[in-house]
Design a protein around this motif. Structure first.
Motif, PDB file in Angstrom:
ATOM      1  N   VAL A  81      43.402  43.303  33.320  1.00  0.00           N
ATOM      2  CA  VAL A  81      41.956  43.360  33.101  1.00  0.00           C
ATOM      3  C   VAL A  81      41.638  44.430  32.048  1.00  0.00           C
ATOM      4  O   VAL A  81      40.835  44.198  31.139  1.00  0.00           O
ATOM      5  CB  VAL A  81      41.191  43.608  34.418  1.00  0.00           C
ATOM      6  CG1 VAL A  81      39.719  43.865  34.143  1.00  0.00           C
ATOM      7  CG2 VAL A  81      41.365  42.430  35.369  1.00  0.00           C
ATOM      8  N   ALA A  82      42.277  45.590  32.140  1.00  0.00           N
ATOM      9  CA  ALA A  82      42.045  46.657  31.159  1.00  0.00           C
ATOM     10  C   ALA A  82      42.461  46.189  29.759  1.00  0.00           C
ATOM     11  O   ALA A  82      41.715  46.388  28.791  1.00  0.00           O
ATOM     12  CB  ALA A  82      42.804  47.917  31.552  1.00  0.00           C
ATOM     13  N   PRO A  90      40.394  52.855  23.332  1.00  0.00           N
ATOM     14  CA  PRO A  90      40.348  54.314  23.389  1.00  0.00           C
ATOM     15  C   PRO A  90      40.473  54.931  24.777  1.00  0.00           C
ATOM     16  O   PRO A  90      40.458  56.146  24.916  1.00  0.00           O
ATOM     17  CB  PRO A  90      38.975  54.623  22.815  1.00  0.00           C
ATOM     18  CG  PRO A  90      38.137  53.475  23.267  1.00  0.00           C
ATOM     19  CD  PRO A  90      39.065  52.284  23.229  1.00  0.00           C
ATOM     20  N   GLY A  91      40.587  54.164  25.824  1.00  0.00           N
ATOM     21  CA  GLY A  91      40.761  54.714  27.165  1.00  0.00           C
ATOM     22  C   GLY A  91      39.713  54.208  28.141  1.00  0.00           C
ATOM     23  O   GLY A  91      38.708  53.620  27.753  1.00  0.00           O
ATOM     24  N   TYR A  92      39.979  54.451  29.414  1.00  0.00           N
ATOM     25  CA  TYR A  92      39.091  53.996  30.483  1.00  0.00           C
ATOM     26  C   TYR A  92      39.296  54.860  31.709  1.00  0.00           C
ATOM     27  O   TYR A  92      40.215  55.673  31.772  1.00  0.00           O
ATOM     28  CB  TYR A  92      39.340  52.525  30.812  1.00  0.00           C
ATOM     29  CG  TYR A  92      40.752  52.195  31.248  1.00  0.00           C
ATOM     30  CD1 TYR A  92      41.099  52.162  32.590  1.00  0.00           C
ATOM     31  CD2 TYR A  92      41.744  51.884  30.315  1.00  0.00           C
ATOM     32  CE1 TYR A  92      42.379  51.852  33.001  1.00  0.00           C
ATOM     33  CE2 TYR A  92      43.033  51.570  30.712  1.00  0.00           C
ATOM     34  CZ  TYR A  92      43.347  51.552  32.054  1.00  0.00           C
ATOM     35  OH  TYR A  92      44.613  51.244  32.454  1.00  0.00           O
ATOM     36  N   LEU A 119      33.161  58.636  28.689  1.00  0.00           N
ATOM     37  CA  LEU A 119      32.673  58.809  30.053  1.00  0.00           C
ATOM     38  C   LEU A 119      32.470  60.267  30.456  1.00  0.00           C
ATOM     39  O   LEU A 119      31.834  60.529  31.470  1.00  0.00           O
ATOM     40  CB  LEU A 119      33.617  58.130  31.045  1.00  0.00           C
ATOM     41  CG  LEU A 119      33.781  56.621  30.848  1.00  0.00           C
ATOM     42  CD1 LEU A 119      34.847  56.078  31.772  1.00  0.00           C
ATOM     43  CD2 LEU A 119      32.458  55.909  31.055  1.00  0.00           C
ATOM     44  N   GLY A 120      32.998  61.193  29.715  1.00  0.00           N
ATOM     45  CA  GLY A 120      32.833  62.601  30.061  1.00  0.00           C
ATOM     46  C   GLY A 120      33.693  62.990  31.239  1.00  0.00           C
ATOM     47  O   GLY A 120      34.493  62.197  31.740  1.00  0.00           O
ATOM     48  N   PRO A 121      33.528  64.225  31.719  1.00  0.00           N
ATOM     49  CA  PRO A 121      34.350  64.679  32.851  1.00  0.00           C
ATOM     50  C   PRO A 121      34.025  63.880  34.107  1.00  0.00           C
ATOM     51  O   PRO A 121      32.891  63.478  34.316  1.00  0.00           O
ATOM     52  CB  PRO A 121      33.978  66.154  33.015  1.00  0.00           C
ATOM     53  CG  PRO A 121      32.692  66.328  32.285  1.00  0.00           C
ATOM     54  CD  PRO A 121      32.604  65.248  31.248  1.00  0.00           C
ATOM     55  N   MET A 122      35.043  63.660  34.915  1.00  0.00           N
ATOM     56  CA  MET A 122      34.849  62.875  36.127  1.00  0.00           C
ATOM     57  C   MET A 122      34.017  63.623  37.157  1.00  0.00           C
ATOM     58  O   MET A 122      33.145  63.055  37.789  1.00  0.00           O
ATOM     59  CB  MET A 122      36.195  62.492  36.733  1.00  0.00           C
ATOM     60  CG  MET A 122      36.050  61.525  37.887  1.00  0.00           C
ATOM     61  SD  MET A 122      37.604  60.890  38.460  1.00  0.00           S
ATOM     62  CE  MET A 122      38.185  62.235  39.430  1.00  0.00           C
ATOM     63  N   ILE A 123      34.300  64.898  37.327  1.00  0.00           N
ATOM     64  CA  ILE A 123      33.571  65.716  38.296  1.00  0.00           C
ATOM     65  C   ILE A 123      33.068  66.954  37.565  1.00  0.00           C
ATOM     66  O   ILE A 123      33.822  67.595  36.834  1.00  0.00           O
ATOM     67  CB  ILE A 123      34.487  66.121  39.482  1.00  0.00           C
ATOM     68  CG1 ILE A 123      34.961  64.878  40.226  1.00  0.00           C
ATOM     69  CG2 ILE A 123      33.769  67.084  40.409  1.00  0.00           C
ATOM     70  CD1 ILE A 123      35.959  65.156  41.322  1.00  0.00           C
TER      71      ILE A 123
END
Length: 129
Positions: A81-82, A90-92, A119-123
């Motif tokens: 799927v990715a 560029p990433g996911y 997406l920026g930092p996850m947390i």
């Protein structure tokens, strides 16, 4: 509302109903191991949910009870799927919430595949103060 990932599988959960065709979804991929569809409340430019066809409550349940063939098939489906959505570069982000502390809301294992934008930092980082 977060769920207890250790409780027995509930075959009336929304993802079980999607797998049975009782609730519509926008399918993007399917095979004998997995089903992928667009999230109805996307948190990114591209937000796809990927679920195994088997009755597994969480990642922990899946890793403990699924056959090697099911595990390999599901992981390969996630990767496909990715790739199919040109996300490798560029990433996911790939995210699985488990249990109440992890914020799991549906008692069927699912992974969120998010991308199509930075997406920026996850947390958010906690202050040191």
């Amino acid at each position: 509302m977060p769920i207890d990932a250790t409780r027995p599988y509930d075959d009336q959960n929304i993802f079980a109903k999607i797998l049975r065709g009782e609730i519509p979804s926008e399918q993007v991929y399917t095979d004998e191991w997995a089903y992928a569809f667009r999230d109805i409340a996307p948190q990114a430019a591209l937000h796809i949910l990927i679920i195994p066809r088997g009755e597994y409550v969480s990642w922990d349940d899946f890793s403990a009870r699924a056959s090697d063939e099911e595990i390999a098939g599901f992981i390969r489906a996630v990767g496909k799927v990715a790739r199919d959505h040109d996300l490798v570069e560029p990433g996911y982000r790939l995210l699985a919430n488990v249990g109440a502390h992890g914020g799991q809301e549906v008692p069927h294992l699912h992974v969120h595949l998010c991308g199509g934008e930075p997406l920026g930092p996850m947390i958010a980082r906690r202050s040191q103060g």
